[in-house]
Structure formats: structure tokens, C-alpha cells
Enzyme design. Structure first.
Site, PDB file in Angstrom:
ATOM      1  N   THR B 143      46.074  45.291  35.452  1.00 54.74           N
ATOM      2  CA  THR B 143      47.167  45.246  36.440  1.00 54.74           C
ATOM      3  C   THR B 143      47.924  46.574  36.352  1.00 54.74           C
ATOM      4  O   THR B 143      47.566  47.520  37.041  1.00 54.74           O
ATOM      5  CB  THR B 143      48.110  44.043  36.236  1.00 54.74           C
ATOM      6  N   LYS B 166      43.287  43.299  28.401  1.00 54.46           N
ATOM      7  CA  LYS B 166      44.233  43.945  29.302  1.00 54.46           C
ATOM      8  C   LYS B 166      45.650  43.620  28.833  1.00 54.46           C
ATOM      9  O   LYS B 166      45.873  42.689  28.060  1.00 54.46           O
ATOM     10  CB  LYS B 166      44.046  43.464  30.736  1.00 54.46           C
ATOM     11  N   THR B 177      50.539  40.208  31.867  1.00 52.71           N
ATOM     12  CA  THR B 177      49.959  39.319  30.880  1.00 52.71           C
ATOM     13  C   THR B 177      48.932  40.011  29.991  1.00 52.71           C
ATOM     14  O   THR B 177      48.224  40.896  30.430  1.00 52.71           O
ATOM     15  CB  THR B 177      49.247  38.187  31.656  1.00 52.71           C
ATOM     16  N   GLU B 255      53.894  50.286  28.727  1.00 49.78           N
ATOM     17  CA  GLU B 255      54.540  50.985  29.842  1.00 49.78           C
ATOM     18  C   GLU B 255      55.425  52.117  29.336  1.00 49.78           C
ATOM     19  O   GLU B 255      56.355  51.891  28.569  1.00 49.78           O
ATOM     20  CB  GLU B 255      55.358  49.998  30.673  1.00 49.78           C
ATOM     21  N   ASN B 376      60.601  50.033  35.048  1.00 46.91           N
ATOM     22  CA  ASN B 376      61.060  48.650  35.167  1.00 46.91           C
ATOM     23  C   ASN B 376      62.381  48.465  35.903  1.00 46.91           C
ATOM     24  O   ASN B 376      62.739  47.343  36.252  1.00 46.91           O
ATOM     25  CB  ASN B 376      61.129  48.014  33.777  1.00 46.91           C
TER      26      ASN B 376
END
Lengths: 381, 381
Positions: B143, B166, B177, B255, B376
């Protein structure tokens, strides 16, 4: 703001801070105090915490608290214990009270010896300048805080509750420990004060999170000079107001924060579950980032509640952001742009109803900004 | 990388992602599989998690897993449960196996219905293009991940263990997730596989943290096509290697991350305490910020260990950063500039010895950058 009847304070500069700002303070009472203490659960407990815990067990009264900022006297071994004792003895001598009657509170850099000789020089001078000005105390205990934090309530009987606090996150190599000092002239038995304090702290100071890190020096003191009879229920209400007001001010002053995050959870199986869920929301970096970006992101709120493993009804759980229902068993029909516009505010209110019981609780935090990272990453660079 | 003997995979594009990238995949075996599953503790459990847990209880074999990315089918109520069943049935029909033999795994946006009709159109085509190419699978389940994550080990007997994963944090309004699929042709009883998987997951996937948020869809699968006899001890070693390798790759791809945080705790009273302490270190925003700024801040490391409330000897606890002892009962004599220079690296190694026992554990995370906040917070702006 004036301290309650019978309390005095003073502050001075011993030279523990590079900035040369005030770094030590005294709180002293005319008469023996009833008191209560809530302290850190961090196993890296500072010398002052250990000593105060020992005094708490003895159940005896105290007369004063001596505080320094700029050095936490933590992770300093046996020397730290001796320095802390000397800190108390010095303050006691300056005030003319037994050293057992003096509590200690240190905050600042850890792992470095407390320069107790500097404090020995200044404390007698500080003790000669006592007044009832709460701001003096509020200023002297700051480390990385941007603003002084005080709160007060006056009860029907005229009894007063005055609180002073510090804390805003942790910054290298310091720990911006949270301290709360709540002073009152209400006359209640010590046992009642201690039971009440545990309850109030669990609903206020323990529900604040800036970054999830618990300092080894965190302490919240309740000091009572028993002069004015009060209704215990009204006192409990007033004490909660003062402690929660301080808690909010600590959260709002979080490092890099641009807004206060005020989360209320209702409909939980127990109050403790509600508080746990509320803490999970204010702790979530994703929720904090969304708050910073004014993003009404119910998915992150719901997921952080779920991650706290509280009981909830998935079909009925509801979430409000700035008063707007954004979720009720399913995503709400709302204008993201309109809610986002409402989120541009000093305080961001999030209300979650878990729809399984009657437990409720609140927690306070702040948004996560790039400034937080800059403050905490770039100290050395 | 090739899948182990007897496994095949394929991926396709149903149109669940705005980017038009692959968004669904199949893992299928020639013969009934023994299997194990570890799944999220988030009470906001997605439909796929609930269904797989039900299948796990039945103890029966499975033949396939059908996966989609782009929609988590979570917080979607009764419709979500029906859509998830239909997802399994569609895959089963395309593969010619009973639908009970198909597990499901969804990741992506939450609170929106799964567009199952899009998946119904593409799954028969996907099922016609099966191969043993692990990269196909690794690509289709991404994702917000930046890189594909695979790992493998070959045992003495020739049995192979191949893992694909992932996960990289969570991003609005999705939850990125964590999925882990570990495939093997080792022949071990299902009971042994399940006991081992719980242990391995607790030492690998459960020790990764990017931002402390647990997704409602997290799952780690172990699928075994029992073809090659193996030594159970060697298999346990290999399985741990593969799972930890995937865990590290997930942490490194966090991230906004610029480096992997690899924390090892020894000298704990138990392995569980060591793992808890290690998780506390990689979760601390202060440690993560210091890691980003190449600041060898032992105070933050020690305090986060203390906050996890594990037993430790304050006089003997030691901390190493990039091999340099920065603390041993007291601050070490080290050059901050030299350690800081060593911290400019792909991997930051932190070693903590609690000096009270023989328990050990590891955890992996990443640094906290201003980029994390940007990713974010600014999604809507």
C-alpha cells in the site's frame, strides 16, 4: 495569583541552567501540613522520588518542599542519594525546620551530579524572600516549558485550592519532568486527602501525554494547611478542576504543539477502560498528525480506540470531532472541509461513545508537528 | 525469488487503487496445507480476521489465500462480513477448491465497502496466470510501502522457507496493515507449526513498531506444504530468520524513515521482559527523534527502558550505541561527536544490558522524521 493562607514561596538562581533563569524554589508552610503524593512508575526512579516515597510511608506531617530545575539528580547512584539528602538538609536549615519535614523535587538533565554546593549558597538567600506569589514558583520550576501553569478554585467556605505545574515533553539530555503542586487551606483528614489524591491524579495528570515517555522524576503533590472546614464532595470537585486545568495546560504546552487535544470517552464498561481508550487516542502519532493537519480522520481515532482493547459495540460506537458526528456504526455524512475548518482552533475536541456501558474518562494531549522532531532531533546538530 | 515447491501465486489489478497498481493476489497450493495464523489484538477486527480465526479453530487444512490491497473491508458491519465471504467464494470458484479452504486478507482504506464486484471480474483471470514468482505477490500487497519485502532460508534437507510481507505505518484514511506470509515445504505436524509460529511471531512481527498503532487487519500466516522432512530445531531457526528479516524490512520502510533502529536487550529477568523493554525503546518518540538527529542520547534510552517497568540493576545497567559503551551504571566516557558520526548509517544498533538475569529480546523500529509528520498530517491539505 496568591497562595492559600499559611503558604509562602520564593525562588532563586543557583546557576544550574545555562540560561541563568531561576532554577530553585521553596514552598513552606507556617504549620505542619497534611499531604499526599503521586509519583512516577518509571523504574529509573530519581533520588528525590525515593526519599519522598519513604516520607510518605511514615505518615508524618511535612512543612516544606525544596525544588530545583536544570538537574534531575537521576541515574546518579549513591552520590545522588547523598546529594538529595544534603539538598533537603540545606533547605531545612535555611527554613529552621527539621530536615525530615522537607520534601525534595528535582528536574532537568539526568546522569550528572547535582551541583549541591551551588544550591547551598543560594537557599539561605531564597528563604529570606518568602512571599505568597504563586507566579514566582511557577516560573522557577520551568525547564523547556514555554508558559507558566497555574490554576485555582475557591470553595463556598472560602477555602482555596491553588495549583502550580510544569512539564512539556522531554528534551535532550533533560527530561522535562511533570511536577504538580496543589496547595490548599482546606481541613480534611490526611487519609481522605490521600485517597482523593490518587483518584484525582488518575483523572488529570495521569491522563496527559505529550509523547508517551514517562519521566523518572514525575511527581504530583497535594499539600494541605488545615484551616478551613470544607464539604468533602465540593473539595473533590474543586481539586479535580484544578488538577485537570493544570493537566490541560501541560498538554497545550507540549513541545512543538499548536493545539490542545481534548478527548472524552463515554459509554465504556468502566471508567478505567474509558480513560485507557482516551489515552490511546491522544497518544497515537497518527491521530496527533491528523490533528496537526486538521484532518477529521475518524478511522485513526477508531483504530487507536480498538488498539487499546476496550470493549465497544462496533455497530453503535460514535465519534464526534468539534461537535460534528463523523462516525456512528458507519462513517457519518459530513463535510470533511467544514469539519476541517472547525479544527483550526486552539482546542480540538474529540468525543467517543463506545456504546457498551456507563464508564467515562478524559485525556489531554497535543498535535504532532515537524517542530517536535526538530526540537528533539537537532539538539546536537 | 521462487516460492517453495507446490506453491504458486499470481496478482492482478481490480481497480481498488487510484494509482492503478496491482491490488489483488492469490497464493495457492497443489495439496492441502498445514497452517498457523497470528492476528491483530485490535478490537476493531476486520471481517477477514474474524473469518480466518474461525477457520483456525476448525483445525482443517487450507489450499489458498486471497489477498487485496486498497480496501481493508473493516468497520463495514454486516455487509463487510458478506462481502468477505463472497471474496473467498469467488477465489475458491476461480481455483476450483472449496470456499472453506480459502483464507482472506484485506488491507487499505477502512469504513468503505469492499468493491467485491471488481474483484469478481478479475480473480478468474488472475487464477489463470499462476507462477512461482514471489516478487509478483510482494508487489501486489503493497500500500504505502516503498519497497517489496521478501526473505528466504534453505535448510540442510533442502526444505525452503520463503517469506513475503508488507507494512510501513498507517496513512489516511488507510491503515497500512502489516501482512506476513511465510511459505514452506517442510513437513512438520500442524500442532508443532502452530506452537512454533506463536513463538516466532512474538520475536519478529510483534517486535516491529513504526508508530505504535496496531491495525485492525494485521495478520501473519505460516503455510506448510508437507513435502520435505526437517529437523524441528533447524526449522525453528530458519523460520525465525525469515520472520525477523521481514520484520526488519518493515521497520526500515517505515513512513518517513531514514534508518533502521535495531534494539537488543539482554540481562533481563525473562525473555518477555527483554522484548518489552526493547519495544519501549523503539517506540519512544524521543529515542526515534534522537536517532534521526544522530544524537547518542543514553538518557532517553535508559528512561524508555525504565518506563517499561522491567527489572534492572541501576548500578550495572549498560548501554551501547553502534558498539560504543555510552553508559554503565553511570555515563560512559565517550566522544559524543565520534558516536554521532557512527550513527550516520543505514542501521542504528542499540544494545542494553539490564544486568539482572539471562532474558534477551530484540525489537526493530525506525527514526522519526519531519517527513513522517508531513506524510500523515498533510494528506488533506
Amino acid at each position: 495569583m496568591r497562595l492559600p493562607q499559611g503558604f509562602r514561596t520564593a525562588a532563586g538562581t543557583a546557576g544550574l541552567k545555562v540560561s541563568g533563569k531561576p532554577d530553585c524554589a521553596l514552598i513552606v508552610a507556617d504549620a505542619p501540613l497534611r499531604w499526599a503524593l503521586a509519583a512516577t512508575t518509571n523504574t529509573l526512579e530519581a533520588a528525590c522520588v525515593t526519599r519522598n516515597r519513604g516520607r510518605l510511608k511514615s505518615e508524618g506531617p511535612v512543612r516544606a518542599v525544596v525544588i530545583n530545575s536544570g538537574n534531575a539528580n537521576c541515574a546518579t547512584g549513591a552520590r545522588g542519594v547523598r546529594d538529595n539528602d544534603l539538598f533537603a538538609t540545606t533547605a531545612a536549615a535555611a527554613l529552621g525546620v527539621p530536615s525530615d519535614d522537607v520534601l525534595t523535587a528535582s528536574t532537568g538533565i539526568i546522569g550528572e551530579p547535582l551541583p549541591v554546593e551551588k544550591l547551598e549558597r543560594v537557599l539561605p538567600i531564597v528563604a529570606a524572600h518568602l512571599s505568597d506569589d504563586a507566579a514566582t514558583l511557577a516560573r522557577a520550576i520551568l525547564t523547556t516549558d514555554l508558559v507558566e501553569k497555574t490554576a485555582e478554585v475557591t470553595l463556598e467556605s472560602g477555602a482555596r485550592i491553588v495549583g502550580v505545574a510544569k512539564g512539556s515533553g522531554m528534551i535532550h539530555p533533560n527530561m522535562a519532568t511533570m511536577f504538580g503542586f496543589v496547595l490548599t487551606n482546606a481541613d480534611l483528614p490526611q487519609g481522605a486527602l490521600r485517597a482523593l489524591w490518587g483518584d484525582v491524579v488518575s483523572k488529570s495528570f495521569n491522563q496527559v501525554t505529550v509523547d508517551g515517555d514517562t519521566s523518572p522524576n514525575d511527581m504530583a503533590f497535594l499539600l494541605a494547611n488545615p484551616q478551613v472546614a470544607v464539604d468533602e464532595g465540593e473539595f473533590a470537585w474543586g481539586l479535580t478542576q484544578v488538577a485537570q486545568d493544570l493537566a490541560k495546560k501541560i498538554a497545550r504546552d507540549g513541545e512543538g504543539a499548536t493545539k490542545l487535544l481534548d478527548v472524552q470517552v463515554t459509554g465504556a464498561e468502566t471508567d478505567a477502560e474509558a480513560r485507557r481508550a482516551a489515552r490511546a487516542v491522544v497518544l497515537s502519532p497518527l491521530v496527533k498528525s491528523a490533528a496537526h493537519g486538521n484532518d477529521p480522520n475518524w478511522g485513526r481515532i477508531l483504530s487507536s480506540v480498538g488498539a487499546s482493547r476496550v470493549a465497544l459495540s462496533l455497530d453503535a460506537v460514535s465519534i464526534r470531532v468539534q461537535g460534528v458526528e463523523v462516525y456512528r456504526g458507519a462513517p457519518g455524512r459530513f463535510s470533511a472541509a467544514e469539519v476541517s475548518a472547525k479544527m483550526v482552533a486552539e482546542t480540538l475536541e474529540v468525543r467517543v461513545d463506545l456504546a457498551v456501558g456507563t464508564g467515562s474518562g478524559r485525556a489531554w494531549g497535543c498535535d504532532l508537528s515537524a517542530e517536535y522532531v526538530r526540537i528533539n532531533a537537532d539538539y546536537h546538530t
